[in-house]
Design a protein around this motif. Structure first.
Motif: not given
Length: 121
Positions: A9-21, A23-26, A50-58
């Protein structure tokens, strides 16, 4: 060693944060490119966003699933402890029935007194 649901859970939540970050950068990069470069650059930036947001959502969905699994693990552990306590209490009652009855009677008496406001007025 298999990671626990909490660790996943922690790992996936961290990965989601990284992807969202990312996405914001892109997204910021896409806006800058659109203002200073041709329309093709903007399309590439949007695709990356869009790809980063999709990865973040997943990753977020995976984190939620792991969170549910972690919660189920905790509930199961608590239920096991509760069953152990009930078994211990049942064993104690079987070993000392008179003492158990006395304790139950005293507890009931005290609760009744407290419920009535502590005494006669």
């Amino acid at each position: 060693m298999n990671p626990t649901a909490s660790e996943n859970f922690k790992s996936n939540l961290g990965e989601a944060g990284t992807h969202l970050k990312d996405a914001a950068s892109h997204a910021g990069e896409a806006v800058r490119n659109a203002a200073s470069a041709a329309g093709e650059e903007a399309r590439v930036g949007r695709a990356q966003m869009k790809a980063d947001l999709a990865d973040g959502a997943l990753a977020g969905i995976a984190a939620l699933e792991q969170g549910g699994a972690a919660a189920r693990e905790q509930v199961d552990a608590l239920l096991d402890k509760g069953h152990d306590l009930l078994d211990s209490a049942a064993d104690l009652i079987r070993e000392r029935p008179l003492a158990s009855f006395g304790v139950a009677f005293a507890a009931g008496f005290i609760i009744a007194k407290l419920a009535r406001g502590g005494g006669d007025k």
